[in-house]
Design an enzyme around this catalytic site. Structure first.
Site, short mmCIF file in Angstrom:
data_model
loop_
_atom_site.label_atom_id
_atom_site.label_comp_id
_atom_site.label_asym_id
_atom_site.label_seq_id
_atom_site.Cartn_x
_atom_site.Cartn_y
_atom_site.Cartn_z
N ARG A 102 16.54 -4.91 39.72
CA ARG A 102 15.23 -5.54 39.52
C ARG A 102 14.97 -5.87 38.05
O ARG A 102 15.13 -5.04 37.19
CB ARG A 102 14.13 -4.59 40.00
CG ARG A 102 14.44 -3.94 41.30
CD ARG A 102 13.48 -2.81 41.62
NE ARG A 102 12.11 -3.25 41.81
CZ ARG A 102 11.09 -2.41 41.95
NH1 ARG A 102 11.28 -1.10 41.89
NH2 ARG A 102 9.89 -2.89 42.13
N HIS A 113 1.80 -15.37 45.54
CA HIS A 113 2.25 -15.98 44.30
C HIS A 113 1.18 -16.90 43.71
O HIS A 113 0.85 -16.82 42.52
CB HIS A 113 3.54 -16.76 44.56
CG HIS A 113 4.07 -17.48 43.37
ND1 HIS A 113 3.82 -18.81 43.13
CD2 HIS A 113 4.81 -17.04 42.32
CE1 HIS A 113 4.41 -19.17 42.00
NE2 HIS A 113 5.02 -18.10 41.49
N CYS A 142 -14.28 -23.07 8.73
CA CYS A 142 -14.99 -23.97 9.64
C CYS A 142 -14.04 -24.90 10.39
O CYS A 142 -14.48 -25.80 11.09
CB CYS A 142 -16.04 -24.77 8.89
SG CYS A 142 -15.37 -25.85 7.63
N TYR A 187 -17.32 -14.89 7.34
CA TYR A 187 -17.77 -15.47 8.61
C TYR A 187 -16.76 -16.48 9.15
O TYR A 187 -15.89 -16.96 8.42
CB TYR A 187 -19.14 -16.16 8.45
CG TYR A 187 -19.12 -17.44 7.63
CD1 TYR A 187 -18.91 -18.68 8.23
CD2 TYR A 187 -19.31 -17.41 6.25
CE1 TYR A 187 -18.90 -19.85 7.48
CE2 TYR A 187 -19.30 -18.56 5.49
CZ TYR A 187 -19.09 -19.79 6.11
OH TYR A 187 -19.06 -20.94 5.38
N LYS A 224 7.99 -2.53 34.25
CA LYS A 224 8.33 -1.94 35.54
C LYS A 224 9.09 -0.63 35.36
O LYS A 224 8.74 0.39 35.96
CB LYS A 224 9.18 -2.94 36.34
CG LYS A 224 9.26 -2.64 37.80
CD LYS A 224 10.14 -3.67 38.53
CE LYS A 224 9.48 -5.03 38.58
NZ LYS A 224 10.42 -6.08 39.03
N SER A 249 -15.16 -22.47 2.07
CA SER A 249 -15.02 -22.53 3.51
C SER A 249 -13.67 -23.17 3.81
O SER A 249 -13.41 -24.30 3.38
CB SER A 249 -16.15 -23.34 4.13
OG SER A 249 -15.97 -23.42 5.53
N MET A 285 11.34 -13.88 37.31
CA MET A 285 12.76 -13.53 37.16
C MET A 285 13.28 -13.00 38.49
O MET A 285 12.61 -13.11 39.50
CB MET A 285 12.91 -12.54 36.02
CG MET A 285 12.59 -13.19 34.68
SD MET A 285 12.77 -12.06 33.31
CE MET A 285 11.59 -10.82 33.72
N GLY A 313 7.19 -12.79 39.60
CA GLY A 313 8.04 -13.71 40.35
C GLY A 313 8.87 -14.65 39.50
O GLY A 313 9.54 -15.53 40.02
N ARG A 343 1.47 -0.93 37.80
CA ARG A 343 1.15 -1.39 36.46
C ARG A 343 -0.36 -1.54 36.37
O ARG A 343 -1.03 -1.61 37.39
CB ARG A 343 1.84 -2.72 36.17
CG ARG A 343 1.26 -3.85 36.97
CD ARG A 343 2.06 -5.11 36.91
NE ARG A 343 1.83 -5.80 38.17
CZ ARG A 343 2.59 -6.75 38.66
NH1 ARG A 343 3.66 -7.15 38.02
NH2 ARG A 343 2.29 -7.32 39.80
#
Ligand code: ADP
Ligand code: MG
Ligand code: MG
Length: 878
Positions: free
Chosen positions: A79, A440, A830, A850, A10, A762, A90, A88, A324
């Site tokens: 703020r 909210h 895996c 992979y 903010k 693997s 804090m 919402g 934002r």
């Protein structure tokens, strides 16, 4: 360090807007550093007071007003604002600086608007009382309701200056009764206490919970923004609103927002009064509306992304209070990224960084099948997509309890507030009767990927009676099942059938990319991921169907076929025979009967993969897992005995189970150990692989088999199996790579030696985590992980995302030493981490070839593999 780290999102964006020359009220920001120091020591860091003095003075100069001035008082908002948006969660306190004397000055400055001044003052006492001094908010609410009732009105606006002035006295009494001291009349004391309260709100229960849910680190702290107040509640030519530069639900171009005349910003966010669409501002105040649109275009251009904003109009003058880069649905994320790419605003690599695997996973959720023409009982705002079916529950705590009992729940509220968070997390879906896309409920649900329909104002929610009534008179009571569609906003009675998402249909090949803008966006961005990624993506699959789906979803092979799944079901009696065999002949006979079945399994897999590599893991779990549980057998045998019935087979099984019992089966006779102890077991499996390969070759199907040995800790184990396998394979004239899992820490630490006998590695990161940490996976998550997460010992379960520092170090050691011994060593993973976004980025960094994951995760892994290729090391996967 970024600006956001220090100033919070903010504060950083307010500073940036001011720099762009946009109309932002004057203010300054106390950094997150100060907050962290405060939270550590419980005291303000040395010198903070002096710095606040200095900046307050500057603020007073800029605003042309002074805090506490009896004629023309400055008021400020205090703020919260952390690095990551926590909507919402804090605290924010408005109107700081009002006292019994400055309230008169304020009235004078606003042209004698006493009503406004007293309304602002009562809001301050309420917010300050609740936030700073923990006065229960209901006390104030009750007093407000009483005042309205006395006046015979239901609307705040029905109270006049005198009523509000009286209400202020009542509020002050409530404050004193609860705190034992009068409401502070020194504005500077109000300011200091408010700053401290905002610092502390970082550790409020709901904020802690939210951070855990969103994987936000617990130690960042919040910045505190002190901003000169501007007033949206000065009459009809004033107001406040929230807006997005595009539709945050679909990504469609075009401004979207809510506006509320004659109100302070908190009223919009809290959903207290119903807002009007932003477009209506154009008819009320054309000039401000046009200016707002210009500013929003400017912000999109600057941030090159969807922005959301909060603004206030004070008597026709527009002020920007926040912006934002806006939260959005998963669908909107893809559509916006593709659109910005088309418009040339961002390039393909950046488009890839604008979406996440988690979002793609969300888009693969099913939707409702409406072909049965179900009765729709209500419609609301489609706030967060998905199809949720569950029992209606009207209270957050109960919703959490019911969900914990295993029942799917839809949380139904008039509106939600941060206290509802536990129920919102537990619910399949959220339904509210008030509030728009920016309420909210909507914001939080979108963040969590939970289905949400909000503002369904056709329903009447009676929380106390635990029921709601729909427009058509239908009554839904607690426990009644409803279906809500977060993509269309529809609410239905009963449980609707669900159908696959368009994105899944596209993967399945039954929907073309051109058919739907979302699918086109996914196709485009995933195509780029495939182009840039270095990691190949394979699937964990044991059956033809899974393997075939994995291929349609883009898998480049099978990284893990678990052969033990092939020992279950109707084959169980054969396995029992193998286990109960008393002689070599009996055992060999049992194995010989299993052989053709295994061979047929492998033929199907090879056919499905048509030449792509298929990694077959030799049997891994302890054999007694294939027998009935001890208790069950004991009861059966005892019952048979008491009835004088024959019990020969069960008794033999019981004996075997007792004989094979292990205190720590996961650390016992399993994997390669079993293969070395039970003669012929691995040989049967290897022969089945080889014969299947031959059979496929005869049918003209290409095969590329890989045989994988589980649980190896020493090269000698692998060598023993390898020798037998090589002999068998060459006698049958079949070629196959032979490799090992790396899942025992010792294997990772001696990988250089093991690589001599392995064509590939693997990583089995489940076992490696289990043995690396010494955590029994089946027990620890329920037993104490919650506490460990609270203590910040780890931010997320190491079974969910790989622990880079510990288990990850074992991986790196094994990769480095394995490759040093054998440069062409092929390496993959895996374990379940193979489908986890954060872990995939780690595997990319560690140099694996992979990842292998469940078929449904394959597209997610492709996307994240692409993202890790274009991202800086250790990038954000949230
Ligand atoms: P949140 O992070 O919960 O959005 P904010 O700090 O943005 O909290 O404050 C909530 C609301 O209070 C804002 O939407 C805004 O409308 C109002 N507000 C905050 N600061 C001011 C201010 N200086 N003047 C007028 N309204 C303000
Ligand atoms: Mg805000
Ligand atoms: Mg394992």
């Amino acid at each position: 360090m970024e600006l956001k780290d220090l100033l919070g999102g903010k504060g950083g964006n307010l500073a940036e807007m001011a720099r762009l020359g946009l109309p932002v009220p004057p203010g300054f920001t106390v950094t997150t550093d100060a907050c962290r120091a405060y939270l550590r020591t419980g005291d303000e860091p040395f010198g903070l007071g002096d710095e606040i003095d200095l900046h307050l003075e500057r603020l007073e100069q800029q605003a042309g007003r002074r805090l506490g001035d009896t004629v023309d008082p400055l008021l400020v908002s205090v703020r919260s604002g952390a690095k990551f948006s926590m909507p919402g969660m804090m605290e924010t306190i408005l109107n700081v600086g009002l006292t019994d004397t400055t309230v008169i000055g304020l009235a004078g400055q606003t042209g004698g608007d006493e009503r406004f001044a007293w309304d602002s003052y009562r809001r301050l006492i309420q917010m300050f009382g609740r936030t700073v001094c923990d006065v229960p908010g209901e006390r104030f609410d009750a007093a407000l309701d009483a005042a309205k009732a006395a006046k015979g009105t239901t609307d705040d606006l029905g109270l006049d200056a005198g009523d509000l002035r009286a209400l202020v006295e009542t509020y002050k009494d409530i404050f004193t009764a609860h705190t034992g001291r009068p409401f502070p009349q020194d504005p500077r004391e109000q300011l200091d206490q408010s700053i401290r309260a905002v610092f502390s709100s970082w550790n409020a229960e709901r904020a802690v919970l939210y951070r855990r849910q969103e994987h936000i680190p617990a130690d960042l702290g919040t910045a505190v923004n002190i901003v000169a107040m501007v007033f949206g509640n000065l009459g009809a030519d004033s107001g406040t609103g929230v807006a997005f530069t595009r539709d945050p639900a679909t990504g469609a171009a075009g401004v979207y927002g809510d506006y509320l005349a004659n109100a302070q910003g908190e009223d919009v966010v809290a959903g207290i009064r119903n807002t009007v669409p932003l477009q209506e501002l154009a008819t009320v105040d054309r000039r401000s509306y046009d200016e707002l649109l210009t500013i929003m275009a400017r912000l999109e251009e600057h941030y090159r992304d969807l922005c959301d904003i909060e603004f206030t109009i004070e008597r026709g003058k527009l002020w920007m209070l926040q912006t934002r880069v806006g939260k959005r649905t998963a669908a909107a994320a893809f559509v916006i990224a593709a659109q910005l790419l088309d418009d040339g605003v961002i390039d393909a690599d950046e488009a890839l960084t604008r979406v996440t695997g988690a979002q793609l996973a969300q888009l693969m959720f099913p939707t409702f099948d409406l072909s049965g023409r179900p009765e729709r009982i209500a419609t609301g705002v489609a706030a967060s997509p998905g199809a949720a079916v569950g029992a209606a529950v009207f209270d957050a705590r109960r919703a959490a309890d019911v969900a914990a009992g295993g029942t799917a729940v839809v949380l139904v509220r008039r509106e939600t507030n941060p206290d509802d968070l536990p129920g919102m997390i537990a619910a399949q879906g959220i339904l509210t009767s008030r509030g728009g896309k920016t309420s909210h409920a909507a914001v939080v649900a979108r963040g969590m990927g939970t289905t949400c329909v909000c503002g369904a104002d056709g329903i009447d929610v009676d929380v106390d009676a635990r029921r709601f009534t729909a427009g058509g008179g239908q009554v839904v009571r607690e426990g009644d099942v409803i279906s809500i569609d977060g993509t269309t906003g529809s609410v239905y009675l009963g449980a609707l059938p669900v159908q696959p998402s368009p994105v899944v249909r596209y993967f399945e090949g039954t929907l073309s990319p051109g058919a739907d803008p979302l699918v086109a966006a996914v196709d485009r961005i995933l195509g780029h991921a495939d182009k840039v990624r270095r990691l190949a993506v394979r699937a964990n699959a044991d059956t033809f169907d899974d393997a075939a789906r994995a291929r349609r979803f883009g898998a480049q092979g099978i990284g893990l076929c678990r052969t033990e799944h092939m020992f279950l079901g109707e084959r169980r009696p054969l396995v029992e025979r193998l286990i109960l065999a008393r002689t070599n002949e009996e055992r060999d006979a049992a194995l010989a009967d299993l052989l053709p079945l295994q061979r047929a399994d492998f033929v199907r897999l090879f056919q499905a993969m048509n030449g792509l590599p298929v990694t077959i893991r030799l049997i891994d779990p302890p054999l007694h897992e294939f027998l009935p549980p001890l208790e069950e057998l004991s009861v059966k045998v005892a019952l048979a005995q008491s009835r004088g019935e024959p019990d020969g087979h069960d008794r033999a099984l019981l004996d075997a189970v007792q004989r094979m019992h292990e205190e720590n089966p996961m650390l016992g006779l399993r994997g390669v150990r079993l293969g070395l102890v039970v003669p012929g077991l691995f040989a049967m499996q290897i022969r089945a692989v080889a014969e299947a390969a031959l059979a496929c070759r005869e049918q003209g199907v290409a095969v590329s088999p890989e045989i994988m040995v589980p649980l190896v800790g020493a090269v000698q184990e692998l060598e023993a199996v390898r020798e037998e396998a090589m002999w068998l394979l060459s006698s049958l004239g079949v070629q196959a790579r032979i490799g090992t899992m790396i899942e025992v820490p010792r294997a990772a630490l001696t990988a250089g030696e093991i690589a001599r006998a392995a064509d590939f590695f693997s990583f089995g990161t489940n076992d490696l985590t289990q043995m690396g940490w010494g955590f029994s996976r089946d027990d620890v998550e329920g037993a104490f992980f919650t506490r460990y997460l609270e203590l910040g010992i780890f931010g997320v379960s190491p079974f969910e995302s790989i622990d880079r520092d510990g288990v990850g170090r074992l991986v790196r050691i094994a990769v480095d030493e394995g490759r040093r011994a054998r440069p062409d060593l092929h390496i993959g993973v895996c374990g379940e981490h193979g489908g986890d976004p954060a872990s995939i980025h780690f595997f990319h960094d560690a140099g694996l070839d992979y990842v292998s994951c469940s078929p449904f995760r394959v597209p997610v892994a492709r996307l994240e593999a692409g993202r890790s290729a274009v991202a800086a090391t250790g990038s954000d996967t949230r």
